[in-house]
Motif scaffolding. Structure first.
Motif, PDB file in Angstrom:
ATOM      1  N   PHE A 178     -14.988  10.913   8.939  1.00 55.81           N
ATOM      2  CA  PHE A 178     -14.031   9.816   8.800  1.00 55.81           C
ATOM      3  C   PHE A 178     -13.083   9.847   9.988  1.00 55.81           C
ATOM      4  CE2 PHE A 178     -15.402   9.889   4.432  1.00 55.81           C
ATOM      5  CZ  PHE A 178     -15.310   8.566   4.052  1.00 55.81           C
ATOM      6  N   VAL A 179     -12.917   8.709  10.629  1.00 55.99           N
ATOM      7  CA  VAL A 179     -12.019   8.569  11.771  1.00 55.99           C
ATOM      8  C   VAL A 179     -11.058   7.429  11.464  1.00 55.99           C
ATOM      9  CG1 VAL A 179     -11.846   8.106  14.236  1.00 55.99           C
ATOM     10  CG2 VAL A 179     -13.833   9.313  13.356  1.00 55.99           C
ATOM     11  N   ILE A 180      -9.767   7.705  11.597  1.00 57.28           N
ATOM     12  CA  ILE A 180      -8.759   6.658  11.401  1.00 57.28           C
ATOM     13  C   ILE A 180      -8.242   6.268  12.778  1.00 57.28           C
ATOM     14  CG2 ILE A 180      -6.545   6.065  10.383  1.00 57.28           C
ATOM     15  CD1 ILE A 180      -7.203   7.983   8.141  1.00 57.28           C
ATOM     16  N   ARG A 181      -8.402   4.993  13.114  1.00 58.64           N
ATOM     17  CA  ARG A 181      -8.000   4.482  14.423  1.00 58.64           C
ATOM     18  C   ARG A 181      -6.630   3.828  14.345  1.00 58.64           C
ATOM     19  NH1 ARG A 181     -11.917   4.904  18.737  1.00 58.64           N
ATOM     20  NH2 ARG A 181     -13.416   6.267  17.729  1.00 58.64           N
TER      21      ARG A 181
ATOM     22  N   TYR B 179       3.126   4.592  12.254  1.00 54.66           N
ATOM     23  CA  TYR B 179       2.796   4.956  10.883  1.00 54.66           C
ATOM     24  C   TYR B 179       1.757   6.076  10.833  1.00 54.66           C
ATOM     25  CZ  TYR B 179       5.118   0.520  10.364  1.00 54.66           C
ATOM     26  OH  TYR B 179       6.027  -0.493  10.438  1.00 54.66           O
ATOM     27  N   ARG B 180       1.892   7.027  11.713  1.00 50.63           N
ATOM     28  CA  ARG B 180       0.959   8.144  11.807  1.00 50.63           C
ATOM     29  C   ARG B 180       0.943   8.966  10.509  1.00 50.63           C
ATOM     30  NH1 ARG B 180      -1.734   9.168  15.657  1.00 50.63           N
ATOM     31  NH2 ARG B 180      -2.448  11.003  16.699  1.00 50.63           N
ATOM     32  N   GLU B 181       2.107   9.098   9.854  1.00 49.38           N
ATOM     33  CA  GLU B 181       2.181   9.875   8.617  1.00 49.38           C
ATOM     34  C   GLU B 181       1.362   9.197   7.517  1.00 49.38           C
ATOM     35  OE1 GLU B 181       5.293   8.698   9.949  1.00 49.38           O
ATOM     36  OE2 GLU B 181       5.335  10.440  11.294  1.00 49.38           O
ATOM     37  N   GLN B 182       1.434   7.872   7.454  1.00 45.44           N
ATOM     38  CA  GLN B 182       0.666   7.152   6.445  1.00 45.44           C
ATOM     39  C   GLN B 182      -0.835   7.301   6.692  1.00 45.44           C
ATOM     40  OE1 GLN B 182       2.189   3.198   6.730  1.00 45.44           O
ATOM     41  NE2 GLN B 182       3.936   3.601   5.375  1.00 45.44           N
ATOM     42  N   ALA B 183      -1.228   7.334   7.947  1.00 41.24           N
ATOM     43  CA  ALA B 183      -2.641   7.532   8.276  1.00 41.24           C
ATOM     44  C   ALA B 183      -3.086   8.929   7.850  1.00 41.24           C
ATOM     45  CB  ALA B 183      -2.867   7.325   9.771  1.00 41.24           C
ATOM     46  N   GLY B 184      -2.215   9.923   8.038  1.00 33.85           N
ATOM     47  CA  GLY B 184      -2.532  11.276   7.583  1.00 33.85           C
ATOM     48  C   GLY B 184      -2.662  11.347   6.075  1.00 33.85           C
ATOM     49  N   GLU B 185      -1.813  10.599   5.364  1.00 28.71           N
ATOM     50  CA  GLU B 185      -1.900  10.541   3.906  1.00 28.71           C
ATOM     51  C   GLU B 185      -3.209   9.876   3.463  1.00 28.71           C
ATOM     52  OE1 GLU B 185       1.598   8.530   2.593  1.00 28.71           O
ATOM     53  OE2 GLU B 185       2.931  10.110   3.360  1.00 28.71           O
ATOM     54  N   LEU B 186      -3.643   8.853   4.202  1.00 33.30           N
ATOM     55  CA  LEU B 186      -4.911   8.197   3.902  1.00 33.30           C
ATOM     56  C   LEU B 186      -6.064   9.185   4.057  1.00 33.30           C
ATOM     57  CD1 LEU B 186      -6.641   5.658   3.333  1.00 33.30           C
ATOM     58  CD2 LEU B 186      -6.571   5.196   5.781  1.00 33.30           C
ATOM     59  N   LEU B 187      -6.002  10.001   5.097  1.00 38.87           N
ATOM     60  CA  LEU B 187      -7.029  11.014   5.329  1.00 38.87           C
ATOM     61  C   LEU B 187      -7.049  12.024   4.183  1.00 38.87           C
ATOM     62  CD1 LEU B 187      -8.973  11.208   7.683  1.00 38.87           C
ATOM     63  CD2 LEU B 187      -7.484  12.894   8.720  1.00 38.87           C
TER      64      LEU B 187
ATOM     65  N   SER C 155     -13.952  20.157   8.643  1.00 32.97           N
ATOM     66  CA  SER C 155     -12.812  20.158   9.563  1.00 32.97           C
ATOM     67  C   SER C 155     -11.892  18.996   9.206  1.00 32.97           C
ATOM     68  CB  SER C 155     -13.277  20.041  11.013  1.00 32.97           C
ATOM     69  OG  SER C 155     -13.867  18.795  11.239  1.00 32.97           O
ATOM     70  N   LEU C 156     -10.607  19.260   9.311  1.00 32.46           N
ATOM     71  CA  LEU C 156      -9.598  18.243   9.044  1.00 32.46           C
ATOM     72  C   LEU C 156      -8.556  18.352  10.146  1.00 32.46           C
ATOM     73  CD1 LEU C 156      -8.320  16.102   7.184  1.00 32.46           C
ATOM     74  CD2 LEU C 156      -7.175  17.968   5.996  1.00 32.46           C
ATOM     75  N   ASP C 157      -8.522  17.339  11.012  1.00 30.87           N
ATOM     76  CA  ASP C 157      -7.600  17.341  12.143  1.00 30.87           C
ATOM     77  C   ASP C 157      -6.646  16.164  11.965  1.00 30.87           C
ATOM     78  OD1 ASP C 157      -6.312  17.728  14.491  1.00 30.87           O
ATOM     79  OD2 ASP C 157      -8.026  17.252  15.790  1.00 30.87           O
ATOM     80  N   LYS C 158      -5.438  16.468  11.510  1.00 27.49           N
ATOM     81  CA  LYS C 158      -4.459  15.398  11.279  1.00 27.49           C
ATOM     82  C   LYS C 158      -3.897  14.868  12.584  1.00 27.49           C
ATOM     83  CE  LYS C 158      -2.770  16.023   6.662  1.00 27.49           C
ATOM     84  NZ  LYS C 158      -1.574  16.128   5.841  1.00 27.49           N
ATOM     85  N   ARG C 159      -3.978  15.643  13.627  1.00 29.13           N
ATOM     86  CA  ARG C 159      -3.434  15.186  14.911  1.00 29.13           C
ATOM     87  C   ARG C 159      -4.285  14.058  15.483  1.00 29.13           C
ATOM     88  NH1 ARG C 159      -2.714  16.847  20.501  1.00 29.13           N
ATOM     89  NH2 ARG C 159      -0.526  16.452  20.985  1.00 29.13           N
ATOM     90  N   SER C 160      -5.607  14.253  15.456  1.00 31.36           N
ATOM     91  CA  SER C 160      -6.488  13.197  15.954  1.00 31.36           C
ATOM     92  C   SER C 160      -7.025  12.310  14.825  1.00 31.36           C
ATOM     93  CB  SER C 160      -7.654  13.802  16.734  1.00 31.36           C
ATOM     94  OG  SER C 160      -8.383  14.672  15.906  1.00 31.36           O
TER      95      SER C 160
END
Length: 144
Positions: free
Chosen positions: A97-100, A108-116, A131-136
């Protein structure tokens, strides 16, 4: 020895088996090395090699499916992607899964991390996180 019609012929002398294979214009192939006596089979060796190579080609298919999402994904799209991922994981494929984020979405990077995180918990029953990379904003999930 096993003949070309998959009938068990029992114990046969090697020289006899070779003559039998040559009379049918086929090859004598040792299938397994047994303790008492090896098991040999009369087959077309070229055809056997072709089928073996063909089976290996099928197993070499790519096993990583990629799903790209945006942080403001709708509920229906999110559920569809989760259902697809469950299907892929049950077949034995891994899912990435990749969030663009584009433009102002970086705020809204925090919201994207919550979605992940939501995705990882939704797929926790059928897969485990490799693997779970919240930065990328990338999560790789493999079958459980």
């Amino acid at each position: 020895m096993i003949d070309h019609e998959n009938n068990n012929r029992g114990l046969i002398d090697t020289h006899e088996a070779l003559q039998l294979a040559q009379s049918m214009e086929l090859d004598l192939v040792v299938v397994s090395e047994g303790k008492d006596a090896p098991v040999a089979k009369i087959v077309n060796y070229g055809k056997l090699q072709y089928q073996k190579k063909k089976r290996q080609g099928h197993s070499a298919r790519p096993t990583v499916k990629e799903v790209r999402l945006r942080p403001n994904v709708g509920v229906a799209d999110y559920n569809l992607r989760i259902e697809q991922a469950v299907g892929w994981l049950s077949k034995g494929d891994s899912v990435k899964f990749v969030i663009r984020l584009r433009g102002r979405e970086h705020q809204y990077r925090e919201q994207a991390g919550e979605l992940l995180e939501r995705i990882v918990t939704a797929l926790g029953q059928v897969g485990k996180v490799q693997s779970l990379d919240k930065r990328s904003l990338v999560a790789q999930i493999i079958p459980a």
